[in-house]
Design an enzyme around this catalytic site. Structure first.
Site, PDB file in Angstrom:
ATOM      1  CB  CYS A   1     -53.229  22.207  70.276  1.00 47.61           C
ATOM      2  SG  CYS A   1     -54.265  21.024  69.411  1.00 47.61           S
TER       3      CYS A   1
ATOM      4  N   GLY B   1     -53.376  51.841  56.504  1.00 51.06           N
ATOM      5  CA  GLY B   1     -53.652  50.437  56.233  1.00 51.06           C
ATOM      6  C   GLY B   1     -54.954  50.035  56.922  1.00 51.06           C
TER       7      GLY B   1
HETATM    8  C1  PLP Z   1     -47.796  49.181  59.214  1.00 51.89           C
HETATM    9  C2  PLP Z   1     -47.370  50.443  58.603  1.00 51.89           C
HETATM   10  C3  PLP Z   1     -48.320  51.355  58.123  1.00 51.89           C
HETATM   11  C4  PLP Z   1     -49.814  51.147  58.263  1.00 51.89           C
HETATM   12  O1  PLP Z   1     -50.267  51.304  59.561  1.00 51.89           O
HETATM   13  P1  PLP Z   1     -51.826  51.283  59.868  1.00 51.89           P
HETATM   14  O2  PLP Z   1     -51.902  51.400  61.332  1.00 51.89           O
HETATM   15  O3  PLP Z   1     -52.360  49.994  59.366  1.00 51.89           O
HETATM   16  O4  PLP Z   1     -52.443  52.454  59.173  1.00 51.89           O
HETATM   17  C5  PLP Z   1     -47.873  52.488  57.482  1.00 51.89           C
HETATM   18  N1  PLP Z   1     -46.548  52.734  57.345  1.00 51.89           N
HETATM   19  C6  PLP Z   1     -45.602  51.889  57.805  1.00 51.89           C
HETATM   20  C7  PLP Z   1     -44.189  52.223  57.616  1.00 51.89           C
HETATM   21  C8  PLP Z   1     -45.987  50.718  58.452  1.00 51.89           C
HETATM   22  O5  PLP Z   1     -45.049  49.899  58.921  1.00 51.89           O
END
Ligand code: PLP
Length: 416
Positions: free
Chosen positions: A341, A274
């Protein structure tokens, strides 16, 4: 690089940031299509020797424009709610490239996933496995299921984004996984198709991955020796990015670890990145509202707040902040804060930065992941627009929400 100075003015690809600000106002998120492409392709190239699917983790940034760009590149999606599944499908990501993760999937969400016949549901408990089975049988379908196992590894990252230790809520306990696989493999509504792991986020070290993947390889062998076939190995996401001085491993180095630990098994490899896909493809642009001195201390108050980007307040995160107009004068030390705030509404403490004045624009860098996706309307502030840039073009991929829309679902009780 996709965010660069030209004649001391910050550009996103070939678009002047000031032009976007003039057109849509501040604050706004700005994403580079080129960077997004490059980040996705880096994974694709690194994993070329495997049969692989890259399931972009939607929670990092669920913008429809961003998802559509990734869909066009062939990306799949890792979703953690029915809402994310909905937007992924809308973006054109096919169901057979969608994996569904999360400890608390509701029955309604599971029904959607099973009906859509997605690539894989990563189940995280015995209770969930039973619920999936029951739901699938009600629908007269079989669900594609993997178990997300918890390898009990310290990812050596921030505590709030560590997910692979046995005292985290995530995954099936390592020692119970084999038994749960045995039970699940006998269920009529379940087709066992894989194994999944995700140990945390913003990892800067490959060793926790190596440790986890090695354990996964052993588990796969144990399962297959009992006749439980594993088609997909889902390695989760988690590769870190550079915010300040970090040196995250490259996709190629990550892929070598995959090769060394899992290569011999010849399986379909799924990854769920991600942050490393969108993080440094996005910035948050904001305008200085006021500057003020409190004794020795200087404050720069900008029009973006912790409701727009919560990472500094929530994870003590560092974001580089750049003036959109470089003045080439001696820097000062100041706190850069938002208007909310809350004392935690601070983007940077004691930051060395060029002096800024009312009306100046700043860019909060590496804000593409867990920025807009974690934003809220706290202080009844509208969600800010998001813009995508491609070459000389820019496009508003989410408009600024107006007050009327913010109030659309509010109702005054009839007795008033
Ligand atoms: C959040 C998440 C990801 C992505 O993680 P990154 O650090 O953004 O690459 C992948 N798999 C699961 C199950 C997640 O919860």
């Amino acid at each position: 690089m996709c965010f660069n100075y030209k004649n001391d003015v910050l550009f996103a690809e070939d678009v002047n940031i000031k032009d976007i600000a003039q057109k849509i106002g501040t604050p706004f998120y700005c994403y580079s299509d080129k960077k997004l492409n490059g980040n996705y392709q880096a994974y694709k190239n690194a994993l070329a020797e495997f049969n692989n699917t890259i399931c972009y983790s939607v929670k990092a940034n669920p913008n429809l424009g961003v998802l559509s760009a990734l869909a066009r590149l062939g990306s799949g999606a890792d979703v953690v709610s029915a809402g994310e599944m909905y937007v992924a499908l809308k973006a054109g990501i096919p169901a057979d490239k969608i994996v569904f993760s999360g400890v608390g999937k509701t029955r309604a969400e599971l029904r959607e996933a099973i009906k859509n016949q997605i690539l894989q549901i990563n189940a995280e408990s015995a209770a969930e496995v039973e619920t999936i089975n029951r739901t699938a049988l009600e629908l007269g379908l079989k669900a594609n299921v993997a178990l997300r196992v918890n390898p009990d590894v310290d990812a050596r990252t921030h505590v709030k984004i560590t997910t692979g230790k046995k005292d985290n809520k995530f995954g099936v306990n390592w020692d119970e996984a084999l038994n749960l696989y045995r039970a699940a493999s006998k269920m009529e509504g379940i087709r066992i198709c894989g194994i999944a792991v995700h140990i945390g986020s913003q990892l800067l070290d490959l060793e926790p991955f190596r440790f986890a993947f090695t354990k996964i390889a052993q588990m796969v062998c144990a399962l297959e020796s009992e006749g439980i076939t594993i088609k997909n190995i889902d390695l989760g996401g988690g590769l870190g990015i550079n915010y300040n001085v970090e040196l995250p491993p490259t996709c190629a180095a990550y892929a070598r670890v995959v090769q060394e630990t899992l290569g011999k098994l010849n399986k379909h490899i799924i990854i769920e990145p991600g942050r490393s896909v969108v993080g440094n493809a996005g910035i948050l642009v904001s305008e200085v509202i006021y500057t003020k001195n409190m004794g020795e201390k200087k404050f720069i108050i900008i029009d973006a707040g912790m409701n727009d980007l919560i990472r500094p307040a929530m994870y003590d995160a560092w974001h580089t902040i750049m003036p959109v107009n470089k003045k080439r004068v001696a820097p000062v030390i100041a706190d850069i804060v938002g208007p909310i705030c809350e004392s935690s509404d601070v983007f940077a403490k004691d930051r060395i930065i060029e002096p800024l004045a009312q009306g100046d624009l700043v860019a909060v860098m590496s804000a593409g992941a867990y920025g807009a996706s974690m934003s809220s309307i706290y202080n009844f502030r509208p969600l800010v627009p998001e813009v995508m840039v491609r070459g000389r073009e820019f496009f508003v991929v989410r408009e600024r929400i107006n007050y009327e829309n913010m109030l659309r679902e509010h109702h005054v009780p009839s007795w008033l």
